[in-house]
Design an enzyme around this catalytic site. Structure first.
Site, mmCIF file in Angstrom:
data_model
loop_
_atom_site.group_PDB
_atom_site.id
_atom_site.type_symbol
_atom_site.label_atom_id
_atom_site.label_comp_id
_atom_site.label_asym_id
_atom_site.label_seq_id
_atom_site.Cartn_x
_atom_site.Cartn_y
_atom_site.Cartn_z
ATOM 1 N N ALA A 1 -8.441 49.279 -16.559
ATOM 2 C CA ALA A 1 -7.040 49.026 -16.882
ATOM 3 C C ALA A 1 -6.533 47.960 -15.907
ATOM 4 C CB ALA A 1 -6.241 50.308 -16.743
ATOM 5 N N GLY B 1 -10.924 52.048 -17.304
ATOM 6 C CA GLY B 1 -10.564 52.083 -18.722
ATOM 7 C C GLY B 1 -11.620 51.457 -19.616
ATOM 8 N N GLU C 1 -14.044 54.138 -20.120
ATOM 9 C CA GLU C 1 -13.422 55.157 -20.987
ATOM 10 C C GLU C 1 -13.434 54.719 -22.444
ATOM 11 O OE1 GLU C 1 -9.870 55.408 -18.264
ATOM 12 O OE2 GLU C 1 -10.084 57.511 -18.817
ATOM 13 N N GLU D 1 -11.359 54.984 -10.336
ATOM 14 C CA GLU D 1 -9.936 55.296 -10.160
ATOM 15 C C GLU D 1 -9.645 56.031 -8.863
ATOM 16 O OE1 GLU D 1 -11.551 55.493 -12.971
ATOM 17 O OE2 GLU D 1 -10.338 54.606 -14.560
HETATM 18 N N1 COA Z 1 -7.194 44.657 -13.366
HETATM 19 C C1 COA Z 1 -6.640 43.449 -13.197
HETATM 20 N N2 COA Z 1 -7.348 42.346 -12.849
HETATM 21 C C2 COA Z 1 -8.669 42.499 -12.676
HETATM 22 C C3 COA Z 1 -9.324 43.726 -12.849
HETATM 23 C C4 COA Z 1 -8.531 44.846 -13.207
HETATM 24 N N3 COA Z 1 -9.048 46.054 -13.412
HETATM 25 N N4 COA Z 1 -10.630 43.553 -12.583
HETATM 26 C C5 COA Z 1 -10.802 42.245 -12.296
HETATM 27 N N5 COA Z 1 -9.608 41.608 -12.342
HETATM 28 C C6 COA Z 1 -9.331 40.195 -12.066
HETATM 29 C C7 COA Z 1 -9.385 39.880 -10.596
HETATM 30 O O1 COA Z 1 -8.151 40.207 -9.991
HETATM 31 C C8 COA Z 1 -9.645 38.390 -10.630
HETATM 32 O O2 COA Z 1 -8.458 37.727 -10.948
HETATM 33 P P1 COA Z 1 -8.061 36.353 -10.178
HETATM 34 O O3 COA Z 1 -9.181 35.398 -10.499
HETATM 35 O O4 COA Z 1 -6.748 35.974 -10.751
HETATM 36 O O5 COA Z 1 -8.035 36.709 -8.743
HETATM 37 C C9 COA Z 1 -10.574 38.248 -11.820
HETATM 38 O O6 COA Z 1 -10.357 39.396 -12.637
HETATM 39 C C10 COA Z 1 -12.040 38.203 -11.434
HETATM 40 O O7 COA Z 1 -12.345 39.364 -10.686
HETATM 41 P P2 COA Z 1 -13.011 39.340 -9.223
HETATM 42 O O8 COA Z 1 -12.656 40.617 -8.529
HETATM 43 O O9 COA Z 1 -12.661 38.073 -8.537
HETATM 44 O O10 COA Z 1 -14.552 39.314 -9.601
HETATM 45 P P3 COA Z 1 -15.762 39.840 -8.702
HETATM 46 O O11 COA Z 1 -17.004 39.331 -9.351
HETATM 47 O O12 COA Z 1 -15.555 39.520 -7.273
HETATM 48 O O13 COA Z 1 -15.722 41.446 -8.831
HETATM 49 C C11 COA Z 1 -15.470 43.543 -9.992
HETATM 50 C C12 COA Z 1 -15.929 42.073 -10.069
HETATM 51 C C13 COA Z 1 -15.535 44.126 -11.389
HETATM 52 C C14 COA Z 1 -16.382 44.328 -9.052
HETATM 53 C C15 COA Z 1 -14.020 43.588 -9.445
HETATM 54 O O14 COA Z 1 -13.229 42.703 -10.232
HETATM 55 C C16 COA Z 1 -13.373 44.949 -9.512
HETATM 56 O O15 COA Z 1 -13.702 45.826 -8.717
HETATM 57 N N6 COA Z 1 -12.410 45.131 -10.426
HETATM 58 C C17 COA Z 1 -11.604 46.343 -10.513
HETATM 59 C C18 COA Z 1 -12.404 47.518 -11.036
HETATM 60 C C19 COA Z 1 -11.562 48.762 -11.061
HETATM 61 O O16 COA Z 1 -11.212 49.344 -10.073
HETATM 62 N N7 COA Z 1 -11.224 49.203 -12.266
HETATM 63 C C20 COA Z 1 -10.509 50.420 -12.494
HETATM 64 C C21 COA Z 1 -9.061 50.181 -12.656
HETATM 65 S S1 COA Z 1 -8.195 51.710 -12.878
#
Ligand code: COA
Length: 256
Positions: free
Chosen positions: A67, A112, A115, A135
Site C-alpha cells: 500500500a 498490500g 495481499e 507492515e
Molecule cells: N509506498 C509508496 N512508495 C513506495 C512504496 C510504497 N509501499 N514502495 C516503494 N515506493 C517508492 C519509493 O518511495 C521510491 O520512490 P521515489 O523514487 O520517489 O523515492 C520508489 O518507489 C522506488 O523505491 P525504492 O525504495 O527507491 O527502491 P529500492 O530498490 O531501493 O527498494 C523495496 C525496493 C521494495 C525494498 C522498497 O521500496 C520498500 O521496502 N518498499 C516498501 C515496502 C513496504 O514496506 N510495503 C508495505 C507497505 S504497508
C-alpha cells in the site's frame, strides 16, 4: 475498457490481463488504484466473454511494493479504516470474482501487493519474486485481509513467522510454503501464465465458474452437490460428455 491512471487492461480472446501500472512507485497501491481496481473488476464481472483474469505488475522489479506509504502516512483512524475497508472490498471482489484469477508475480510482492496476490486463485511467481508482509516493521498490520488469507493458504506457523518478523522470502521459499503454485524464469512469466489462463478458458465456462464458487464460497458439500447437478442442465455438459464418449475433443464451449 479504457486504460486508467494506475492500471492497464488488455483482452486476449477470453483472457483479461490487468496490469498494476505505477512503475515509478513500484506499483504501490494508492487510493486511486483501489478505486480503479474496484471499477475494473465490476466491468470484468459483467463481461460475458471473460473466462479468466490475469493480474500482474508493470516492469521487471515489482508486482506491487505494498500500500502507498506516502498516502498512509497522513491518515488518521477514520481515514485508515476507510482505506482498509475499500482495500478489503477489492480483495474480496477478486476472491469471489466468478471467473478464475491468476496472479503473475513479477518481482516484489510486499504488504498490500502480497495481499492482492493471496486473494487470487493461483499464483505464478517469477524467479526474482520476493514476498513479504512488512507492515509490522511500519507499526501496522496487513489491512487487506492478509493475516487471514496467509494463515488459510500457508498455515498459522508460516503466517506467524512472516507477519511477526516482517521478513521477506524468495520465490523458492514461497513455493515450498505453498504460497505459489509454480516458479518460472522472469522472461517466461507472462507466456506461462497466459498459457494456463488460455487452458482454463478452453474449458466449459459454466463448469469452471461453478467449481470456483464451490471451492470459494462453501465448505458445504450440499452446495457442491447442487452446483454439480445444475450443470447437468447445460448444453456444454451435454456436448462435453457426448464428445468424450465419441472420442472427440470439444473445441468450443458455448457458455450455455
Ligand atoms: N509506498 C509508496 N512508495 C513506495 C512504496 C510504497 N509501499 N514502495 C516503494 N515506493 C517508492 C519509493 O518511495 C521510491 O520512490 P521515489 O523514487 O520517489 O523515492 C520508489 O518507489 C522506488 O523505491 P525504492 O525504495 O527507491 O527502491 P529500492 O530498490 O531501493 O527498494 C523495496 C525496493 C521494495 C525494498 C522498497 O521500496 C520498500 O521496502 N518498499 C516498501 C515496502 C513496504 O514496506 N510495503 C508495505 C507497505 S504497508
Amino acid at each position: 475498457m479504457n486504460d486508467m491512471d494506475t492500471l492497464t487492461i488488455e483482452k486476449k480472446g477470453h483472457v483479461v490481463i490487468l496490469t498494476l501500472n505505477r512503475p515509478d512507485k513500484l506499483n504501490a497501491i494508492n487510493q486511486t488504484m483501489i478505486t480503479e481496481l474496484h471499477d475494473a473488476l465490476l466491468t470484468i464481472q459483467r463481461d460475458p466473454l471473460a473466462r479468466c483474469l490475469v493480474i500482474t505488475g508493470t516492469g521487471k522489479k515489482a508486482f506491487a511494493a505494498g500500500a502507498d506509504i506516502a498516502e498512509m502516512e497522513h491518515m488518521d483512524f477514520f481515514g485508515a479504516k476507510a482505506f482498509a475497508e475499500k482495500g478489503c472490498a477489492v480483495m474480496h471482489s477478486i476472491e469471489t470474482l466468478p471467473i478464475p484469477v491468476i496472479c503473475a508475480v513479477n518481482g516484489f510482492a510486499l504488504g498490500g501487493g502480497m495481499e492482492l496476490a493471496l486473494a487470487c486463485d493461483v499464483r505464478i511467481a517469477a524467479e526474482n519474486a520476493i514476498f513479504g508482509l512488512p507492515e509490522a516493521s511500519l507499526g501496522v498490520i496487513p489491512g487487506f485481509g492478509g493475516t487471514v488469507r496467509l494463515s488459510r493458504i500457508a498455515g498459522h506457523a508460516v503466517a506467524a513467522e512472516m507477519i511477526f518478523s516482517a521478513g521477506t522470502i524468495d520465490a523458492d521459499c514461497a513455493k515450498r510454503y505453498g504460497i505459489v503454485n509454480r516458479t518460472v524464469p522472469l522472461h517466461e512469466l507472462m507466456e506461462y501464465t497466459c498459457g494456463l489462463a488460455g487452458k482454463i478458458s478452453g474449458n466449459a465456462p459454466l463448469a469452471v465458474r461453478a467449481a470456483k464458487r464451490s471451492m470459494r464460497l462453501s465448505q458445504d458439500i450440499k452446495m457442491e452437490n447442487m452446483l454439480f447437478a445444475q450443470l447437468f442442465l447445460t448444453k456444454d455438459r451435454q456436448a462435453g460428455m457426448n464428445n468424450f464418449l465419441h472420442k472427440k475433443k470439444t473445441e468450443h464451449f458455448l457458455g450455455e
